[in-house]
Motif scaffolding. Structure first.
Motif, PDB file in Angstrom:
ATOM      1  N   PRO A   1       0.792  -1.241   0.000  1.00  0.00           N
ATOM      2  CA  PRO A   1       0.000   0.000   0.000  1.00  0.00           C
ATOM      3  C   PRO A   1       0.818   1.281   0.000  1.00  0.00           C
ATOM      4  O   PRO A   1       0.312   2.331  -0.377  1.00  0.00           O
ATOM      5  CB  PRO A   1      -0.822  -0.112   1.291  1.00  0.00           C
ATOM      6  CG  PRO A   1      -0.015  -1.006   2.184  1.00  0.00           C
ATOM      7  CD  PRO A   1       0.655  -1.987   1.270  1.00  0.00           C
ATOM      8  N   GLN A   2       2.082   1.227   0.425  1.00  0.00           N
ATOM      9  CA  GLN A   2       2.878   2.440   0.545  1.00  0.00           C
ATOM     10  C   GLN A   2       4.314   2.204   0.114  1.00  0.00           C
ATOM     11  O   GLN A   2       4.793   1.064   0.084  1.00  0.00           O
ATOM     12  CB  GLN A   2       2.863   2.936   2.007  1.00  0.00           C
ATOM     13  CG  GLN A   2       1.500   3.309   2.526  1.00  0.00           C
ATOM     14  CD  GLN A   2       1.475   3.563   4.017  1.00  0.00           C
ATOM     15  OE1 GLN A   2       0.457   3.943   4.564  1.00  0.00           O
ATOM     16  NE2 GLN A   2       2.599   3.359   4.689  1.00  0.00           N
ATOM     17  N   ALA A   3       4.997   3.289  -0.217  1.00  0.00           N
ATOM     18  CA  ALA A   3       6.420   3.213  -0.542  1.00  0.00           C
ATOM     19  C   ALA A   3       7.223   2.985   0.737  1.00  0.00           C
ATOM     20  O   ALA A   3       6.745   3.276   1.840  1.00  0.00           O
ATOM     21  CB  ALA A   3       6.865   4.511  -1.216  1.00  0.00           C
TER      22      ALA A   3
ATOM     23  N   PHE B   1      14.670  -2.527   2.110  1.00  0.00           N
ATOM     24  CA  PHE B   1      13.508  -1.645   2.107  1.00  0.00           C
ATOM     25  C   PHE B   1      12.821  -1.783   3.462  1.00  0.00           C
ATOM     26  O   PHE B   1      12.471  -2.891   3.861  1.00  0.00           O
ATOM     27  CB  PHE B   1      12.534  -2.022   0.988  1.00  0.00           C
ATOM     28  CG  PHE B   1      13.172  -2.098  -0.364  1.00  0.00           C
ATOM     29  CD1 PHE B   1      13.267  -0.976  -1.172  1.00  0.00           C
ATOM     30  CD2 PHE B   1      13.718  -3.302  -0.826  1.00  0.00           C
ATOM     31  CE1 PHE B   1      13.869  -1.047  -2.421  1.00  0.00           C
ATOM     32  CE2 PHE B   1      14.326  -3.373  -2.066  1.00  0.00           C
ATOM     33  CZ  PHE B   1      14.406  -2.243  -2.871  1.00  0.00           C
ATOM     34  N   TYR B   2      12.641  -0.661   4.159  1.00  0.00           N
ATOM     35  CA  TYR B   2      11.973  -0.687   5.455  1.00  0.00           C
ATOM     36  C   TYR B   2      10.568  -0.105   5.297  1.00  0.00           C
ATOM     37  O   TYR B   2      10.398   1.010   4.804  1.00  0.00           O
ATOM     38  CB  TYR B   2      12.758   0.124   6.485  1.00  0.00           C
ATOM     39  CG  TYR B   2      12.228  -0.029   7.894  1.00  0.00           C
ATOM     40  CD1 TYR B   2      12.515  -1.169   8.632  1.00  0.00           C
ATOM     41  CD2 TYR B   2      11.427   0.956   8.464  1.00  0.00           C
ATOM     42  CE1 TYR B   2      12.030  -1.322   9.915  1.00  0.00           C
ATOM     43  CE2 TYR B   2      10.933   0.817   9.748  1.00  0.00           C
ATOM     44  CZ  TYR B   2      11.240  -0.331  10.470  1.00  0.00           C
ATOM     45  OH  TYR B   2      10.746  -0.484  11.737  1.00  0.00           O
ATOM     46  N   TYR B   3       9.557  -0.883   5.722  1.00  0.00           N
ATOM     47  CA  TYR B   3       8.163  -0.496   5.531  1.00  0.00           C
ATOM     48  C   TYR B   3       7.432  -0.387   6.861  1.00  0.00           C
ATOM     49  O   TYR B   3       7.762  -1.084   7.836  1.00  0.00           O
ATOM     50  CB  TYR B   3       7.422  -1.546   4.692  1.00  0.00           C
ATOM     51  CG  TYR B   3       7.881  -1.688   3.268  1.00  0.00           C
ATOM     52  CD1 TYR B   3       7.360  -0.886   2.257  1.00  0.00           C
ATOM     53  CD2 TYR B   3       8.815  -2.672   2.915  1.00  0.00           C
ATOM     54  CE1 TYR B   3       7.759  -1.043   0.939  1.00  0.00           C
ATOM     55  CE2 TYR B   3       9.223  -2.828   1.595  1.00  0.00           C
ATOM     56  CZ  TYR B   3       8.695  -2.011   0.611  1.00  0.00           C
ATOM     57  OH  TYR B   3       9.094  -2.169  -0.688  1.00  0.00           O
ATOM     58  N   CYS B   4       6.426   0.464   6.878  1.00  0.00           N
ATOM     59  CA  CYS B   4       5.441   0.514   7.969  1.00  0.00           C
ATOM     60  C   CYS B   4       4.080   0.594   7.305  1.00  0.00           C
ATOM     61  O   CYS B   4       3.676   1.656   6.811  1.00  0.00           O
ATOM     62  CB  CYS B   4       5.698   1.708   8.879  1.00  0.00           C
ATOM     63  SG  CYS B   4       4.578   1.785  10.293  1.00  0.00           S
ATOM     64  N   HIS B   5       3.388  -0.536   7.258  1.00  0.00           N
ATOM     65  CA  HIS B   5       2.146  -0.620   6.500  1.00  0.00           C
ATOM     66  C   HIS B   5       0.938  -0.826   7.413  1.00  0.00           C
ATOM     67  O   HIS B   5       1.029  -1.549   8.416  1.00  0.00           O
ATOM     68  CB  HIS B   5       2.193  -1.805   5.523  1.00  0.00           C
ATOM     69  CG  HIS B   5       3.013  -1.558   4.311  1.00  0.00           C
ATOM     70  ND1 HIS B   5       2.910  -0.411   3.550  1.00  0.00           N
ATOM     71  CD2 HIS B   5       3.959  -2.320   3.693  1.00  0.00           C
ATOM     72  CE1 HIS B   5       3.753  -0.475   2.531  1.00  0.00           C
ATOM     73  NE2 HIS B   5       4.401  -1.618   2.597  1.00  0.00           N
TER      74      HIS B   5
END
Length: 296
Positions: free
Chosen positions: A22-24, A40-44
């Motif tokens: 959903p997000q970059a 790549f570090y994500y917080c979704h």
């Protein structure tokens, strides 16, 4: 949906990653120029992906707790994921995921061709394939991933030698622990031959101001990436990247005595990305800042 209709996603390309996520990413190694490995570090928020394939081998490290439903290569699992839990999804293996709340995770991608190169250069055996993993705890993978993340977080991520060395060690770990069979890695205990060690040291010292590539040194010595890293550490007592940083600091000590050079100019001359990058390593290894040393 048939296999031929599944999305093929390259996470390195943001427009493709957004087809399933959903997000970059909030942190990425894309600007660092790394070739074999990326993070790549994500917080979704809670999300469900479409079923897809990945172009690269992917390791996903959880940073918080959430309920995860996952299907890999037709096998399903529902589990409570917590900090430090790792999943391995090999390239070209079908995958579907759903998590029930905000999830923080780090994804490390490894180029399949790079993995094949490590197999070809360093190991004996037939075709080796990685096996999907739903929930593993692996200190080697965790330590390597955290080191890569820290390198990006500092903003001083120009070292290809560091990234390629990490990629090599990670590839060997995956092959040893999570492949269809354990490959035989030739063992050496005497380090590099003296002439090859001197050749590597001379090359590093002659290119301190450049973004040295592991492949260039390994090719010069006629050895594989893995064996150069392994044997260099046996011979010198530290990794090639640590040795490189140490030698850059030694050169900086000499240049700082010349008042004609600013500290920023010294940093660039020694291969650091900027003055703060020099200061960080200088204080860690010398015990004081370049400015403090110069004032003495």
């Amino acid at each position: 949906m048939s296999d031929s209709e599944l999305l093929l996603v390259n996470l390195i390309k943001q427009e493709e990653s957004l087809q399933i996520l959903p997000q970059a990413p909030i942190l990425s190694s894309q600007q660092a120029g790394w070739e074999s490995i990326n993070i790549f570090y994500y917080c979704h928020p809670a999300h469900s992906t479409t079923e897809h394939y990945l172009t690269h081998h992917a390791l996903a490290l959880a940073y918080n707790q959430f309920q995860l439903e996952v299907r890999k290569d037709g096998k399903s699992r529902t589990q409570l994921v917590d900090n430090g839990i790792i999943q391995l999804t090999p390239a070209n293996v079908s995958q579907w995921l759903r998590w029930d709340r905000e999830g923080e995770f780090l994804i490390v991608t490894l180029c399949p061709k790079f993995l094949e190169k490590v197999v070809y250069e360093s190991m004996k055996g037939d075709v080796i394939e990685l096996i999907p993993q739903f929930s593993i705890i692996d200190s080697v993978i965790l330590h390597t991933a955290e080191a890569l993340k820290a390198e990006i977080e500092t903003g001083h991520s120009s070292s290809r030698l560091f990234a390629e060395s990490a990629a090599t060690m990670l590839a060997v770990r995956l092959l040893q622990a999570y492949a269809n069979y354990k490959p035989v890695i030739r063992a050496y205990s005497d380090g590099l031959a003296k002439n090859k060690l001197q050749l590597a040291i001379d090359y590093i010292n002659a290119h301190l101001d450049q973004d040295i590539k592991l492949a260039d040194i390994a090719e010069l010595l006629g050895v594989s990436h893995y064996y150069f890293c392994h044997l260099f550490k046996q011979s010198v007592g530290m990794t090639p990247h640590k040795y490189l940083i140490q030698q850059r600091i030694e050169r900086a000590k000499v240049l700082l005595k010349n008042q004609e050079f600013s500290i920023a100019e010294v940093a660039l001359e020694c291969g650091f990305t900027d003055q703060s990058h020099l200061t960080k390593h200088f204080k860690r290894l010398v015990g004081l800042t370049p400015k403090a040393m110069r004032s003495q």
